[in-house]
Write a protein that holds these residues in place. Sequence first.
Motif, PDB file in Angstrom:
ATOM      1  N   ASP A 195     -33.184  18.136   3.063  1.00 36.41           N
ATOM      2  CA  ASP A 195     -33.698  19.454   3.440  1.00 36.41           C
ATOM      3  C   ASP A 195     -32.622  20.301   4.107  1.00 36.41           C
ATOM      4  O   ASP A 195     -32.498  21.507   3.839  1.00 36.41           O
ATOM      5  N   ASP A 196     -31.798  19.686   4.975  1.00 39.69           N
ATOM      6  CA  ASP A 196     -30.706  20.427   5.598  1.00 39.69           C
ATOM      7  C   ASP A 196     -29.669  20.842   4.565  1.00 39.69           C
ATOM      8  O   ASP A 196     -29.149  21.964   4.598  1.00 39.69           O
ATOM      9  N   ALA A 197     -29.342  19.947   3.643  1.00 40.12           N
ATOM     10  CA  ALA A 197     -28.341  20.237   2.621  1.00 40.12           C
ATOM     11  C   ALA A 197     -28.744  21.446   1.782  1.00 40.12           C
ATOM     12  O   ALA A 197     -27.906  22.301   1.462  1.00 40.12           O
ATOM     13  N   LYS A 198     -30.017  21.544   1.452  1.00 37.51           N
ATOM     14  CA  LYS A 198     -30.489  22.664   0.649  1.00 37.51           C
ATOM     15  C   LYS A 198     -30.323  23.980   1.384  1.00 37.51           C
ATOM     16  O   LYS A 198     -29.865  24.977   0.808  1.00 37.51           O
ATOM     17  N   GLU A 199     -30.670  24.002   2.673  1.00 35.06           N
ATOM     18  CA  GLU A 199     -30.569  25.242   3.445  1.00 35.06           C
ATOM     19  C   GLU A 199     -29.118  25.612   3.743  1.00 35.06           C
ATOM     20  O   GLU A 199     -28.797  26.791   3.879  1.00 35.06           O
ATOM     21  N   LEU A 200     -28.249  24.618   3.842  1.00 30.55           N
ATOM     22  CA  LEU A 200     -26.849  24.873   4.166  1.00 30.55           C
ATOM     23  C   LEU A 200     -25.961  24.972   2.936  1.00 30.55           C
ATOM     24  O   LEU A 200     -24.735  25.064   3.059  1.00 30.55           O
ATOM     25  N   ASP A 201     -26.555  24.917   1.757  1.00 29.98           N
ATOM     26  CA  ASP A 201     -25.822  25.020   0.494  1.00 29.98           C
ATOM     27  C   ASP A 201     -24.759  23.934   0.389  1.00 29.98           C
ATOM     28  O   ASP A 201     -23.600  24.180   0.046  1.00 29.98           O
ATOM     29  N   ARG A 202     -25.165  22.705   0.720  1.00 31.32           N
ATOM     30  CA  ARG A 202     -24.295  21.537   0.602  1.00 31.32           C
ATOM     31  C   ARG A 202     -25.004  20.480  -0.221  1.00 31.32           C
ATOM     32  O   ARG A 202     -26.220  20.530  -0.432  1.00 31.32           O
ATOM     33  N   LEU A 203     -24.256  19.498  -0.669  1.00 29.91           N
ATOM     34  CA  LEU A 203     -24.860  18.381  -1.370  1.00 29.91           C
ATOM     35  C   LEU A 203     -25.419  17.388  -0.346  1.00 29.91           C
ATOM     36  O   LEU A 203     -24.848  17.216   0.734  1.00 29.91           O
ATOM     37  N   PRO A 204     -26.526  16.726  -0.656  1.00 31.66           N
ATOM     38  CA  PRO A 204     -27.025  15.678   0.250  1.00 31.66           C
ATOM     39  C   PRO A 204     -25.939  14.645   0.525  1.00 31.66           C
ATOM     40  O   PRO A 204     -25.232  14.221  -0.380  1.00 31.66           O
ATOM     41  N   GLY A 205     -25.803  14.267   1.775  1.00 33.53           N
ATOM     42  CA  GLY A 205     -24.769  13.309   2.150  1.00 33.53           C
ATOM     43  C   GLY A 205     -23.454  13.942   2.561  1.00 33.53           C
ATOM     44  O   GLY A 205     -22.538  13.232   2.981  1.00 33.53           O
ATOM     45  N   ALA A 206     -23.350  15.280   2.457  1.00 30.71           N
ATOM     46  CA  ALA A 206     -22.111  15.957   2.867  1.00 30.71           C
ATOM     47  C   ALA A 206     -21.912  15.784   4.374  1.00 30.71           C
ATOM     48  O   ALA A 206     -22.875  15.675   5.135  1.00 30.71           O
ATOM     49  N   PRO A 207     -20.657  15.742   4.845  1.00 31.56           N
ATOM     50  CA  PRO A 207     -20.420  15.563   6.282  1.00 31.56           C
ATOM     51  C   PRO A 207     -20.954  16.733   7.103  1.00 31.56           C
ATOM     52  O   PRO A 207     -20.760  17.895   6.743  1.00 31.56           O
ATOM     53  N   VAL A 208     -21.625  16.416   8.196  1.00 26.16           N
ATOM     54  CA  VAL A 208     -22.177  17.426   9.091  1.00 26.16           C
ATOM     55  C   VAL A 208     -21.931  16.997  10.529  1.00 26.16           C
ATOM     56  O   VAL A 208     -21.636  15.835  10.816  1.00 26.16           O
ATOM     57  N   LEU A 209     -22.066  17.944  11.427  1.00 24.95           N
ATOM     58  CA  LEU A 209     -21.981  17.684  12.859  1.00 24.95           C
ATOM     59  C   LEU A 209     -23.390  17.830  13.433  1.00 24.95           C
ATOM     60  O   LEU A 209     -24.033  18.870  13.271  1.00 24.95           O
ATOM     61  N   VAL A 210     -23.869  16.789  14.079  1.00 22.10           N
ATOM     62  CA  VAL A 210     -25.229  16.790  14.632  1.00 22.10           C
ATOM     63  C   VAL A 210     -25.145  16.895  16.157  1.00 22.10           C
ATOM     64  O   VAL A 210     -24.559  16.035  16.818  1.00 22.10           O
ATOM     65  N   VAL A 211     -25.705  17.982  16.691  1.00 25.71           N
ATOM     66  CA  VAL A 211     -25.699  18.227  18.134  1.00 25.71           C
ATOM     67  C   VAL A 211     -27.135  18.108  18.645  1.00 25.71           C
ATOM     68  O   VAL A 211     -28.011  18.867  18.245  1.00 25.71           O
ATOM     69  N   THR A 212     -27.369  17.145  19.521  1.00 25.32           N
ATOM     70  CA  THR A 212     -28.692  16.937  20.104  1.00 25.32           C
ATOM     71  C   THR A 212     -28.670  17.426  21.549  1.00 25.32           C
ATOM     72  O   THR A 212     -27.821  17.002  22.342  1.00 25.32           O
ATOM     73  N   THR A 213     -29.586  18.336  21.882  1.00 21.47           N
ATOM     74  CA  THR A 213     -29.643  18.917  23.216  1.00 21.47           C
ATOM     75  C   THR A 213     -31.003  18.630  23.842  1.00 21.47           C
ATOM     76  O   THR A 213     -32.038  18.847  23.204  1.00 21.47           O
ATOM     77  N   ARG A 214     -30.981  18.168  25.072  1.00 16.26           N
ATOM     78  CA  ARG A 214     -32.208  17.898  25.821  1.00 16.26           C
ATOM     79  C   ARG A 214     -32.316  18.912  26.955  1.00 16.26           C
ATOM     80  O   ARG A 214     -31.399  19.047  27.770  1.00 16.26           O
ATOM     81  N   TYR A 215     -33.433  19.648  26.985  1.00 14.22           N
ATOM     82  CA  TYR A 215     -33.659  20.676  28.004  1.00 14.22           C
ATOM     83  C   TYR A 215     -34.576  20.117  29.088  1.00 14.22           C
ATOM     84  O   TYR A 215     -35.647  19.577  28.787  1.00 14.22           O
ATOM     85  N   LEU A 216     -34.168  20.271  30.348  1.00 16.49           N
ATOM     86  CA  LEU A 216     -34.860  19.635  31.464  1.00 16.49           C
ATOM     87  C   LEU A 216     -35.511  20.659  32.388  1.00 16.49           C
ATOM     88  O   LEU A 216     -34.908  21.690  32.716  1.00 16.49           O
ATOM     89  N   THR A 217     -36.732  20.373  32.808  1.00 20.38           N
ATOM     90  CA  THR A 217     -37.443  21.191  33.783  1.00 20.38           C
ATOM     91  C   THR A 217     -38.477  20.332  34.490  1.00 20.38           C
ATOM     92  O   THR A 217     -39.070  19.434  33.880  1.00 20.38           O
ATOM     93  N   ASP A 218     -38.655  20.589  35.777  1.00 21.39           N
ATOM     94  CA  ASP A 218     -39.611  19.821  36.583  1.00 21.39           C
ATOM     95  C   ASP A 218     -39.356  18.316  36.500  1.00 21.39           C
ATOM     96  O   ASP A 218     -40.301  17.508  36.489  1.00 21.39           O
TER      97      ASP A 218
END
Length: 248
Positions: A195-218
């Motif tokens: 699904d990401d490859a389709k939106e980013l105009d890449r082939l499935p399995g293409a190299p990507v950078l995955v950034v995971t962010t956790r937002y904290l409150t209370d």
Amino acid sequence: MGTTQLESVPEPKYWHLKTVIGEALDTEFSVGEILPNERDLAARFGVARATLRQALEQLELEGRLQRRRGVGTTVAPPRVGVDVSTTQAQWPGSGEETWQPVDCSPTAPPAAVARLLDLDGGTGEPVHTVRRLRVTHGQAVAAEQLYVPARSVPDLTAIDAPSGPARARSVLRELQRLTLEGQDRSVELGSARADDAKELDRLPGAPVLVVTTRYLTDGRTAAVSVATYRADTCRLTFGDAGDFGIAS
């Protein structure tokens, strides 16, 4: 010490050609411009097409060129900065015109995200999943899924749109009402899902950078973002410390 065998090896012809073409990109072409076909380029530089392909492939790896299906080889825009610092925390959607809300729907998050959110019901508990795209020069360079549990946006009413971009904006608006205490990030290289490859105009399995962010409150996690960037279009930035390119 004498000259090593490696030092005596001449520079490959395609590597020198890559430098020559790179200089031409800087002076003769603009961002998004389509390059001439391989036959014309090979004739211009007086090289075999096999040598030309090697040079173009290297320039693509370095983010100077992009091969777009149905279009051809184009000059790539400057790399997009991906801030991985945690000193300047802000909610997603706060003044970020480059991110476009695409959809929002209740879904069960992946197990890893459910653990970060500390969901009592585990992966079976649905959350608001906001889908956004980061667009630059008319091209999607990143796709994000933002997971927001119902407890973080209790005032989100059924009167709001049930799905789509309008619902996504409502979730972001309610999230921004909370006091953000901080955030943490992790960065890793990965492979593009279908699904990401389709939106980013890449082939499935293409190299990507995955950034995971956790937002904290209370004292707990209010939301988790998983953003997938095209590895050939971005660079890591560290706030005031400067930036670091993914590829040279």
